[in-house]
Design a protein around this motif. Sequence first.
Motif, PDB file in Angstrom:
ATOM      1  N   ARG A  26     -36.983  -8.141  -4.340  1.00 20.39           N
ATOM      2  CA  ARG A  26     -36.887  -9.620  -4.007  1.00 20.39           C
ATOM      3  C   ARG A  26     -37.382  -9.764  -2.672  1.00 20.39           C
ATOM      4  N   THR A  30     -40.368 -12.429  -1.958  1.00 20.20           N
ATOM      5  CA  THR A  30     -40.070 -13.507  -1.229  1.00 20.20           C
ATOM      6  C   THR A  30     -41.132 -13.902   0.250  1.00 20.20           C
ATOM      7  N   LYS A  34     -43.675 -16.254   1.219  1.00 23.64           N
ATOM      8  CA  LYS A  34     -43.696 -17.121   2.444  1.00 23.64           C
ATOM      9  C   LYS A  34     -45.083 -16.855   2.905  1.00 23.64           C
ATOM     10  N   ARG A  71     -41.296 -17.317  -8.209  1.00 21.19           N
ATOM     11  CA  ARG A  71     -40.299 -17.941  -8.442  1.00 21.19           C
ATOM     12  C   ARG A  71     -39.595 -17.656  -9.931  1.00 21.19           C
ATOM     13  N   LEU A  74     -38.269 -14.013  -9.383  1.00 18.21           N
ATOM     14  CA  LEU A  74     -36.970 -13.988  -8.809  1.00 18.21           C
ATOM     15  C   LEU A  74     -35.636 -14.501  -9.590  1.00 18.21           C
TER      16      LEU A  74
END
Length: 463
Positions: A26, A30, A34, A71, A74
């Motif tokens: 995760r 992420t 970013k 997305r 996740l």
Amino acid sequence: MSGAAFARLAAGNATRRTGFGYAERRAALTALAKAIRAHEAEIMAALATDLGKPETETRLTEIVPVLAEIRHTLAHLRRWMKVRRVLPTLAMLGTRARLRPEPKGTVLVIAPWNYPFSLALGPLVSALAAGNGAVVKPSELAPATSALIVRLVAAALPEDVVAVVEGGVETSTELLALPFDHIFFTGSPAVGRVVMAAAAKTLASVTLELGGKSPVILGPGADLKRAARMVAWGKFANAGQTCIAPDHVFVPRAQEAAFLTALRAEIARMYGTDPRSSNSFARIVNGRHFARLKAMLDEARSGGAEIVAGGEADEAARYLAPTVLTRTDEAMAVSREEIFGPVLPVIAYDDLDAVLGQIEAGEKPLALYLFERDRAVIEHISATTTSGALGVNITLAHYLHLNLPFGGIGNSGLGAAHGIWGFRAFSHEKPVLEDRFSSLGLLMPPYTGAKARLAKLVQRLVG
């Protein structure tokens, strides 16, 4: 470089199986998201350099698909990673079974030049979600994007999890000789065969996202205006350099003139009367591909095909206008080869079943598009054709549907990607069977008469 990157990642396979769990995966995803957001301006500049791609098109076709994949992943990753219980069959009463998803190990992603950002990092999302170490090989034909991917990945992910290796055919050859646990390749069917042959030498599993000639069928009940809009968008986005772009259109002869009028109107609406000056139309990737397309167009024209829209070309600017052809024949290159550019043959037909037979006689396409309102016709064509996907009254968009697998069949590909299918492509679902109180011991040698009778009883019960 290739061997060192592979060795570094392969050395961590055992550690990643236990140390690269949900929290670590995760965090990696992420961090990647970013970094993509932080580099948006650079991504757009790189794609403008490599493909003349408009900023909005870059956002929609390069950035959004990767961020959406992250997305979606996740949101579902914990469930995908979960060990699943499996009910026993009658013969296995007294045992306990489960499936444990495990990373395959060290994987290779070879990306193409036409969507050089999203088709490099999209598969990487699935590889990371499954817990693998990954080598990413961007396309050397999109050098600005390739260099950007090196910087972006280095800023987001540790080198013992992902390595980006740049280079040309020699680098790809070196990588394919290494014993990767899985290879994810996006590109042409011809190179796909080379990849599969190389994978066979090390018995690596493969996912092949290839291409081919994706046809469009306008049925007798098609909404011509809607079809023209969807075909124009699907064909001329990225200057036609899309593996699932409409390759050619079959239209009922009685509706050919009306469809061509609607199609020309949609091209003008999207790109203006001079697409060369439009800020919405991309360019051909390089001189070699421009020359291939120009030769294909010239051959068709000299063979009797009629250009009913476009046809303008500027080699120095790598510009080829959105072009529509009629009166092509099967001997022409535009009919035999995947076009992969902004040239669209429109073929009038009299017999729909003859069209379906022609499609089925060729290689299985990555996508088939049908425009029709009659449900019976839709179901007939769906049942009688084979393709990687079928789009009904829509083009391209199935690629963005993350609850659908994306992949080909036969010449157009092997395996599937996106969402849970991408996770599974990079995972090994290990069966675990545990004996609790099974009766298997009663059936083991020596085979006495009692055991022979028991075996017959088992056969009657389970067979």
